[in-house]
Design a protein around this motif. Structure first.
Motif, PDB file in Angstrom:
ATOM      1  N   ASP A 142       0.828  -1.205   0.000  1.00  0.00           N
ATOM      2  CA  ASP A 142       0.000   0.000   0.000  1.00  0.00           C
ATOM      3  C   ASP A 142       0.863   1.256   0.000  1.00  0.00           C
ATOM      4  O   ASP A 142       0.610   2.209  -0.736  1.00  0.00           O
ATOM      5  CB  ASP A 142      -0.931  -0.021   1.217  1.00  0.00           C
ATOM      6  N   HIS A 143       1.912   1.248   0.822  1.00  0.00           N
ATOM      7  CA  HIS A 143       2.825   2.400   0.892  1.00  0.00           C
ATOM      8  C   HIS A 143       3.522   2.625  -0.451  1.00  0.00           C
ATOM      9  O   HIS A 143       3.648   3.760  -0.916  1.00  0.00           O
ATOM     10  CB  HIS A 143       3.855   2.170   1.998  1.00  0.00           C
ATOM     11  N   LEU A 144       3.972   1.549  -1.089  1.00  0.00           N
ATOM     12  CA  LEU A 144       4.657   1.670  -2.379  1.00  0.00           C
ATOM     13  C   LEU A 144       3.719   2.172  -3.465  1.00  0.00           C
ATOM     14  O   LEU A 144       4.116   2.940  -4.339  1.00  0.00           O
ATOM     15  CB  LEU A 144       5.267   0.323  -2.782  1.00  0.00           C
ATOM     16  N   PHE A 145       2.454   1.741  -3.432  1.00  0.00           N
ATOM     17  CA  PHE A 145       1.446   2.249  -4.367  1.00  0.00           C
ATOM     18  C   PHE A 145       1.281   3.758  -4.214  1.00  0.00           C
ATOM     19  O   PHE A 145       1.327   4.518  -5.177  1.00  0.00           O
ATOM     20  CB  PHE A 145       0.072   1.621  -4.082  1.00  0.00           C
ATOM     21  N   ARG A 146       1.042   4.168  -2.957  1.00  0.00           N
ATOM     22  CA  ARG A 146       0.665   5.557  -2.689  1.00  0.00           C
ATOM     23  C   ARG A 146       1.807   6.541  -2.813  1.00  0.00           C
ATOM     24  O   ARG A 146       1.626   7.657  -3.305  1.00  0.00           O
ATOM     25  CB  ARG A 146       0.047   5.673  -1.284  1.00  0.00           C
ATOM     26  N   THR A 147       2.999   6.169  -2.361  1.00  0.00           N
ATOM     27  CA  THR A 147       4.092   7.137  -2.289  1.00  0.00           C
ATOM     28  C   THR A 147       5.135   6.984  -3.385  1.00  0.00           C
ATOM     29  O   THR A 147       5.905   7.912  -3.635  1.00  0.00           O
ATOM     30  CB  THR A 147       4.813   7.046  -0.923  1.00  0.00           C
ATOM     31  N   ARG A 148       5.190   5.810  -4.019  1.00  0.00           N
ATOM     32  CA  ARG A 148       6.245   5.567  -5.015  1.00  0.00           C
ATOM     33  C   ARG A 148       5.704   5.089  -6.353  1.00  0.00           C
ATOM     34  O   ARG A 148       6.476   4.759  -7.243  1.00  0.00           O
ATOM     35  CB  ARG A 148       7.270   4.581  -4.466  1.00  0.00           C
ATOM     36  N   GLN A 149       4.363   5.043  -6.468  1.00  0.00           N
ATOM     37  CA  GLN A 149       3.712   4.670  -7.726  1.00  0.00           C
ATOM     38  C   GLN A 149       4.277   3.368  -8.302  1.00  0.00           C
ATOM     39  O   GLN A 149       4.490   3.226  -9.509  1.00  0.00           O
ATOM     40  CB  GLN A 149       3.822   5.792  -8.780  1.00  0.00           C
ATOM     41  N   CYS A 150       4.525   2.410  -7.432  1.00  0.00           N
ATOM     42  CA  CYS A 150       5.077   1.119  -7.848  1.00  0.00           C
ATOM     43  C   CYS A 150       3.969   0.164  -8.262  1.00  0.00           C
ATOM     44  O   CYS A 150       2.838   0.229  -7.767  1.00  0.00           O
ATOM     45  CB  CYS A 150       5.865   0.488  -6.698  1.00  0.00           C
ATOM     46  N   ASP A 151       4.293  -0.731  -9.163  1.00  0.00           N
ATOM     47  CA  ASP A 151       3.435  -1.858  -9.508  1.00  0.00           C
ATOM     48  C   ASP A 151       3.830  -2.973  -8.548  1.00  0.00           C
ATOM     49  O   ASP A 151       4.755  -3.741  -8.817  1.00  0.00           O
ATOM     50  CB  ASP A 151       3.666  -2.263 -10.969  1.00  0.00           C
ATOM     51  N   ALA A 152       3.178  -3.024  -7.390  1.00  0.00           N
ATOM     52  CA  ALA A 152       3.577  -3.941  -6.324  1.00  0.00           C
ATOM     53  C   ALA A 152       2.487  -4.965  -6.061  1.00  0.00           C
ATOM     54  O   ALA A 152       1.298  -4.651  -6.115  1.00  0.00           O
ATOM     55  CB  ALA A 152       3.882  -3.156  -5.046  1.00  0.00           C
ATOM     56  N   ARG A 153       2.937  -6.191  -5.768  1.00  0.00           N
ATOM     57  CA  ARG A 153       2.017  -7.265  -5.420  1.00  0.00           C
ATOM     58  C   ARG A 153       2.670  -8.139  -4.363  1.00  0.00           C
ATOM     59  O   ARG A 153       3.876  -8.036  -4.162  1.00  0.00           O
ATOM     60  CB  ARG A 153       1.624  -8.073  -6.655  1.00  0.00           C
ATOM     61  N   GLY A 154       1.879  -8.997  -3.723  1.00  0.00           N
ATOM     62  CA  GLY A 154       2.431  -9.759  -2.614  1.00  0.00           C
ATOM     63  C   GLY A 154       2.058 -11.221  -2.603  1.00  0.00           C
ATOM     64  O   GLY A 154       1.083 -11.638  -3.235  1.00  0.00           O
ATOM     65  N   ILE A 155       2.857 -11.977  -1.862  1.00  0.00           N
ATOM     66  CA  ILE A 155       2.591 -13.388  -1.558  1.00  0.00           C
ATOM     67  C   ILE A 155       2.622 -13.511  -0.041  1.00  0.00           C
ATOM     68  O   ILE A 155       3.544 -13.020   0.608  1.00  0.00           O
ATOM     69  CB  ILE A 155       3.680 -14.317  -2.139  1.00  0.00           C
TER      70      ILE A 155
END
Length: 199
Positions: A30-43
């Motif tokens: 969530d932090h990477l989405f909001r502050t760094r505009q990353c395409d992030a996903r998790g396991i």
């Protein structure tokens, strides 16, 4: 966010593709989405954490680092993150190998089991030490492969991984003069964050 998550986020270039292994409830994603505009996903292996993350609209899937990383193609991500999970996986060496196959960089955070309070507790009580953060007794702990900062550096040397950056930190995040000294961090750091690259 936890202390290690803040340092991990600072290491990641904005706009990057990120896979977060052991993502918990998706706080880092969530932090990477909001502050760094990353395409992030998790396991995440804990289904309750997966449910919480998905309920907040975060792309976290149920999975096991020991078995599911082999399904990802080579260099599918810029960064593959393993946050406070290395000591809990069954095959840490294989997991690191897979991380550096599917990502350009691997970022790993783990508790430092050589920290002086743990040493003193073990020496004075003769029992497996516990802390505020790592407060599960030995017979229930998921930490099946505890290691120290020096242990991890030796593994990197043996397997030929280049340490791009690293930091020893305490659980409060307070700045300390020892946090970039291998010898001192191995004694005083509660945890460590490493960024690795294939040599």
């Amino acid at each position: 966010m936890r202390v290690d998550q803040k340092f991990i986020a600072d290491m990641i270039v904005p706009g990057s593709r990120v896979l977060d292994i052991g993502s918990g409830d998706g706080t880092l994603i969530d932090h990477l989405f909001r502050t760094r505009q990353c395409d992030a996903r998790g396991i995440e292996i804990n289904m309750e954490d997966v449910t919480r993350a998905v309920a907040h609209g975060l792309p976290v899937m149920h999975g096991d680092a020991d078995h599911d990383l082999a399904d990802y193609p080579d260099l599918a991500f810029d960064y593959v993150v393993l946050q406070r999970t290395l000591q809990a996986v069954g095959r840490p060496r294989e997991v690191l190998k897979q991380m550096l196959r599917i990502g350009r960089y691997a970022i790993v955070s783990f508790p430092n089991f050589a920290q002086w309070r743990l040493r003193l507790q073990f020496l004075s009580t003769g029992r497996m030490p516990m802390t505020r953060v790592w407060n599960t007794p030995w017979y229930e702990t998921p930490n099946v492969h505890p290691c120290t900062i020096r242990d991890f550096l030796e593994l990197c040397r043996c397997d030929g991984y280049r340490v791009v950056a690293w930091l020893g930190v305490n659980d409060t995040g307070a700045s300390a003069p020892w946090r970039r000294s291998t010898r001192l961090a191995n004694i005083f750091a509660d945890q460590a964050v490493f960024m690795l690259q294939r040599a």
